[in-house]
Scaffold this motif. Structure first.
Motif, mmCIF file in Angstrom:
data_model
loop_
_atom_site.group_PDB
_atom_site.id
_atom_site.type_symbol
_atom_site.label_atom_id
_atom_site.label_comp_id
_atom_site.label_asym_id
_atom_site.label_seq_id
_atom_site.Cartn_x
_atom_site.Cartn_y
_atom_site.Cartn_z
ATOM 1 N N LYS A 25 42.990 62.097 81.335
ATOM 2 C CA LYS A 25 43.638 63.408 81.194
ATOM 3 C C LYS A 25 43.071 64.412 82.209
ATOM 4 O O LYS A 25 43.817 65.209 82.790
ATOM 5 N N ARG A 26 41.762 64.380 82.409
ATOM 6 C CA ARG A 26 41.145 65.318 83.353
ATOM 7 C C ARG A 26 41.633 65.022 84.776
ATOM 8 O O ARG A 26 41.908 65.942 85.563
ATOM 9 N N LEU A 82 45.256 66.313 85.278
ATOM 10 C CA LEU A 82 45.312 67.767 85.435
ATOM 11 C C LEU A 82 44.869 68.177 86.842
ATOM 12 O O LEU A 82 45.501 69.027 87.494
ATOM 13 N N LYS A 83 43.814 67.585 87.345
ATOM 14 C CA LYS A 83 43.317 67.925 88.682
ATOM 15 C C LYS A 83 44.338 67.559 89.750
ATOM 16 O O LYS A 83 44.571 68.310 90.707
ATOM 17 N N GLU A 124 47.175 70.092 89.742
ATOM 18 C CA GLU A 124 46.767 71.366 90.346
ATOM 19 C C GLU A 124 46.758 71.274 91.870
ATOM 20 O O GLU A 124 47.191 72.206 92.554
ATOM 21 N N GLU A 182 53.789 75.961 86.249
ATOM 22 C CA GLU A 182 52.867 76.389 85.199
ATOM 23 C C GLU A 182 53.143 75.665 83.887
ATOM 24 O O GLU A 182 52.202 75.381 83.118
ATOM 25 N N LEU A 200 51.457 72.307 84.054
ATOM 26 C CA LEU A 200 50.003 72.479 83.985
ATOM 27 C C LEU A 200 49.556 72.806 82.565
ATOM 28 O O LEU A 200 48.523 72.327 82.091
ATOM 29 N N GLU A 201 50.334 73.652 81.864
ATOM 30 C CA GLU A 201 49.971 74.012 80.486
ATOM 31 C C GLU A 201 50.016 72.791 79.583
ATOM 32 O O GLU A 201 49.170 72.609 78.698
ATOM 33 N N ARG A 246 46.938 70.756 80.239
ATOM 34 C CA ARG A 246 45.735 71.381 79.680
ATOM 35 C C ARG A 246 45.640 71.130 78.179
ATOM 36 O O ARG A 246 44.557 70.876 77.628
ATOM 37 N N ASN A 247 46.780 71.223 77.474
ATOM 38 C CA ASN A 247 46.791 70.962 76.028
ATOM 39 C C ASN A 247 46.414 69.511 75.732
ATOM 40 O O ASN A 247 45.684 69.221 74.774
ATOM 41 N N LEU A 269 44.509 67.643 77.608
ATOM 42 C CA LEU A 269 43.073 67.517 77.868
ATOM 43 C C LEU A 269 42.256 68.043 76.693
ATOM 44 O O LEU A 269 41.265 67.429 76.287
ATOM 45 N N ALA A 270 42.688 69.179 76.114
ATOM 46 C CA ALA A 270 41.972 69.731 74.957
ATOM 47 C C ALA A 270 42.038 68.776 73.770
ATOM 48 O O ALA A 270 41.063 68.579 73.035
#
Length: 750
Positions: free
Chosen positions: A646-647, A650-651, A654, A660, A663-664, A667-668, A670-671
């Motif tokens: 997941k990380r 995301l990278k 980006e 956006e 990306l959101e 990020r969710n 990844l959390a």
């Protein structure tokens, strides 16, 4: 008028003076030459440096070459014209070798540049007078041509009480000073006035030989009521020598190797004094001089005021040279002059006579024969030397003996060679020996300078090596402290783990921790002792060893009294012990390879310490680990892999510039993966890892500027230390700058 007291000097001769031939006519002015050759070497000392370029127009009196040192004077254009060449030209020397010269093609107008006369010279300070004399390019016109300004700049400790004016002109044939005193006595007295104002002497003595009655009468008339003493003395060669004239007029003797200023006397030639008058009162630099043209090969012997740089051939033609009768052309007199190789050489500031002699007038000397030790040379030597001994030492190149016998006190007057029945050219041997000694001194001086440069470089390298060694030791000590801290951390952890083992009582735990800490302190002290063996450190190590042994005995006694159960190690402690054990094995293997079969005492102590620490970790490595759930461990691995993916997603998004919304979403995701990892860690049964947070404070602008200045200061100092030409002042300034930068940075940290 009362007779004035006179003294005499030892030795001396009375050759025919032959001066009447050139004094029948007044001083003449030859035609303006079409081309002047101005040699850059006009006098003793350093040659001048050109200030003009080829093709440049110059005016009479304009500076064309600048002085290049303390014993040097500038050179001026003797007439107006254009610079035609700046290249080597024939020079008035016995060798005939060319030297650099400035050639001026005359325009026939003889146009002066702007002059700065100063009739009221008494309004000038001594420093201003000296500056005018130096700027006029005046060198002594009666001898080797020593710069006049340097001669007049007496040292502060030398109180000049006597100004001596030399009008002796003792050399045969030469009458330039005689005619100057006859026709320019007023300018001579005016120049003496300037020197008196400059030096403030107690008395002024004017010395003239008694074979110049017309000059004596003219100077006496020009003196008027001035309280200066004009002294007439008997004719004898070489009474015109500076030291001999001082002895005649004052009875004082200049010490060997000394100067007249050492006994409070300054001596100036009459021609030089007239040049000083013209430079100060009229503002005219030295561009001409009076020259005697004489000899049986000339139809009209005379004295002329000729421009510097005039080819001597043109002057001889003006005096009516009979070339077919000319046997030798001598620059100077027959006693101290030398034969010129050609008539193309130019006139320079020290040229006072051209003697065009026939073979009958100056026959060539007979071949030199062996010395018969008659001693006549010693009887006529005006410096009281031993010419015969000097001759033998010169032949054998015994330079030390030449110094002991005062070779450099010889004034090269030629009196010894004049009376020698064996026709030995003694003065030539003395001149050659002086040249050899000066050359050796120059080589020795250069070698000494090279040695000093080498020693200074070696000293700089030594200081640089010491600095590097100090930095290396500082880094080594810093690394030792860091390693000691890193070694202490696993031992502390091991002590805590072992103290928490089941079956250990509180007292056993306390004693175990105390024994471990005592061992750590002992090891650190022993390493410091190995690096820096001092009595204080030795005492400290002995005390720590005693304390460690007592702590260990106390723990063992408590353990024997209360047996412990088999320990069970936690997973985190077990992993930390494995890491430390692996590090120790690598270090141990590396040190064993370096030490070889015969390790030093320090290496052997370090090997034993490593092996002891590795043995201490072995119980923790052998202890049974706490069981963990197989399913929980597998779930934990999957959670870690999912979080990493997941990380990475995301990278990558980006970097690709995704919108956006995408990306959101990432990020969710990844959390969510992070929360899943935390849950898997809780379910796995493994202990939570210890998080060590480091507070990295941002560097403020002031600290950054101070660190930058420190880096620049250190770099500049290292650059100067590598530079062999760097001065001591520059190195000291760079070190002070570095110390100041370090101090400011430390104050800012505080």
């Amino acid at each position: 008028m009362t007779a004035m007291q006179l003294w005499d000097f030892p030795g001396g001769i009375h050759p025919p003076d032959n001066k009447r031939q050139s004094t029948t006519l007044p001083i003449q002015r030859p035609p303006l030459p079409k081309r002047l050759v101005l040699s850059l070497e006009q006098h003793i000392g350093m040659p001048a440096e050109p200030l003009v370029r080829v093709g440049e127009r110059v005016l009479k009196g304009q500076p064309i070459a600048a002085a290049t040192g303390f014993i040097s004077v500038p050179l001026h254009a003797p007439t107006s014209g254009t610079v035609g060449f700046i290249d080597p030209r024939p020079y008035p020397h016995v060798s005939g070798l060319p030297v650099p010269a400035i050639v001026i093609d005359s325009d026939g107008r003889d146009e002066w540049c702007d002059l700065q006369p100063c009739p009221d010279f008494r309004s000038l300070e001594p420093a201003d007078l000296l500056a005018r004399i130096r700027a006029a390019g005046i060198a002594g016109l009666g001898g080797a041509g020593f710069p006049t300004e340097v001669k007049l700049s007496a040292r502060a400790t030398d109180k000049i009480h006597t100004l001596l004016i030399n009008g002796a002109e003792c050399e045969p044939y030469i009458s330039a000073d005689d005619m100057l005193m006859r026709e320019q006595a007023a300018e001579l007295v005016g120049g003496i006035d300037i020197l008196v104002h400059l030096l403030q002497p107690e008395q002024v003595l004017i010395g003239i030989e008694d074979n110049k009655p017309e000059a004596i009468a003219a100077v006496r008339a020009a003196l008027g009521e001035r309280p200066w003493q004009l002294r007439e003395f008997p004719t004898k060669y070489p009474s015109g020598g500076e030291k001999q004239l001082i002895q005649i007029l004052t009875g004082s003797e200049v010490p060997s190797g000394g100067l007249p200023a050492d006994i409070g006397i300054v001596c100036q030639n009459v021609g030089t004094v007239v040049a000083v008058y013209r430079a100060v009162v009229l503002g005219q630099p030295l561009v001409s001089r009076i020259v005697t043209l004489t000899g049986a090969a000339l139809e009209r012997p005379m004295n002329v005021e000729a421009l510097l740089g005039t080819p001597v051939g043109e002057l001889l033609d003006f005096a009516g040279l009979h070339a077919e009768r000319l046997d030798r052309l001598i620059l100077g007199g027959p006693m101290m002059g030398f034969t010129l190789p050609s008539t193309e050489v130019p006139l320079i500031k020290t040229s006072n006579c051209l003697l065009a002699a026939t073979a009958e007038e100056l026959p060539p000397p007979p071949p030199a024969m062996a010395c018969i030790r008659c001693g006549e040379c010693a009887e006529v030597c005006p410096a009281s030397l031993l010419p015969q001994q000097l001759h033998f030492f010169a032949l054998g190149q015994e330079h030390e003996q030449l110094r002991v016998h005062h070779l450099f006190d010889c004034i090269e007057c030629g009196a010894c060679a004049y009376v020698c029945p064996s026709s030995i050219p003694l003065v030539q041997y003395y001149r050659a020996a002086k040249a050899e000694i000066r050359e050796l001194e120059q080589k020795h001086q250069k070698a000494e300078q090279a040695r000093l440069r080498f020693e200074q470089r070696q000293e700089r390298l030594r200081r640089e090596e010491e600095r590097r060694e100090a930095e290396r030791k500082a880094r080594q000590e810093k690394a030792e402290r860091a390693r000691a801290r890193s070694e202490a951390a696993p031992v502390d952890a091991l002590a805590r783990v072992q103290a928490q083992k089941p079956g250990l009582s509180d007292e056993q735990k306390r004693l175990k921790i105390a024994a471990s800490m005592a061992q750590v302190a002992l090891k650190k002290a022993e390493k410091q002792l190995a690096l820096h063996a001092t009595p204080e450190l030795q005492t400290q190590v002995d005390e720590l060893r005693t304390a460690a042994e007592e702590a260990q005995r106390a723990f063992e006694a408590a353990q024997a009294a209360e047996p412990a159960d088999a320990p069970v190690a936690g997973e985190a402690e077990r992993k930390q012990a494995k890491i430390r054990a692996a590090m120790l094995r690598v270090q141990l293997k590396k040190l064993e390879g370096v030490a070889g079969e015969t390790p030093s005492t320090e290496q052997q102590a370090e090997l034993q310490a490593m092996r002891a620490e590795l043995d201490g970790l072995q119980p923790l490595l052998d202890a049974p680990a706490a069981p963990a759930s197989p399913d929980g461990v597998a779930a934990l691995k999957r959670a870690k892999i999912d979080l990493a993916m997941k990380r990475a997603e995301l990278k990558k998004a980006e970097q690709a510039g995704a919108d956006e919304a995408e990306l959101e979403r990432l990020r969710n995701a990844l959390a969510t993966a992070e929360q899943a990892l935390h849950a898997a860690e809780d379910a796995s049964g493994k202990p939570v890892p210890n998080l060590v947070r480091i507070d990295k404070r941002p560097v403020d602008e002031t600290t950054r500027a101070l660190k930058t200045e420190l880096a620049y200061a250190r770099a500049d100092l290292r650059k100067l230390e590598r530079d062999e030409q760097a001065s001591a002042e520059a190195l000291q300034a760079a070190r002070e700058r570095l110390m100041e930068a370090e101090r400011k940075l430390e104050e800012n940290k505080g």
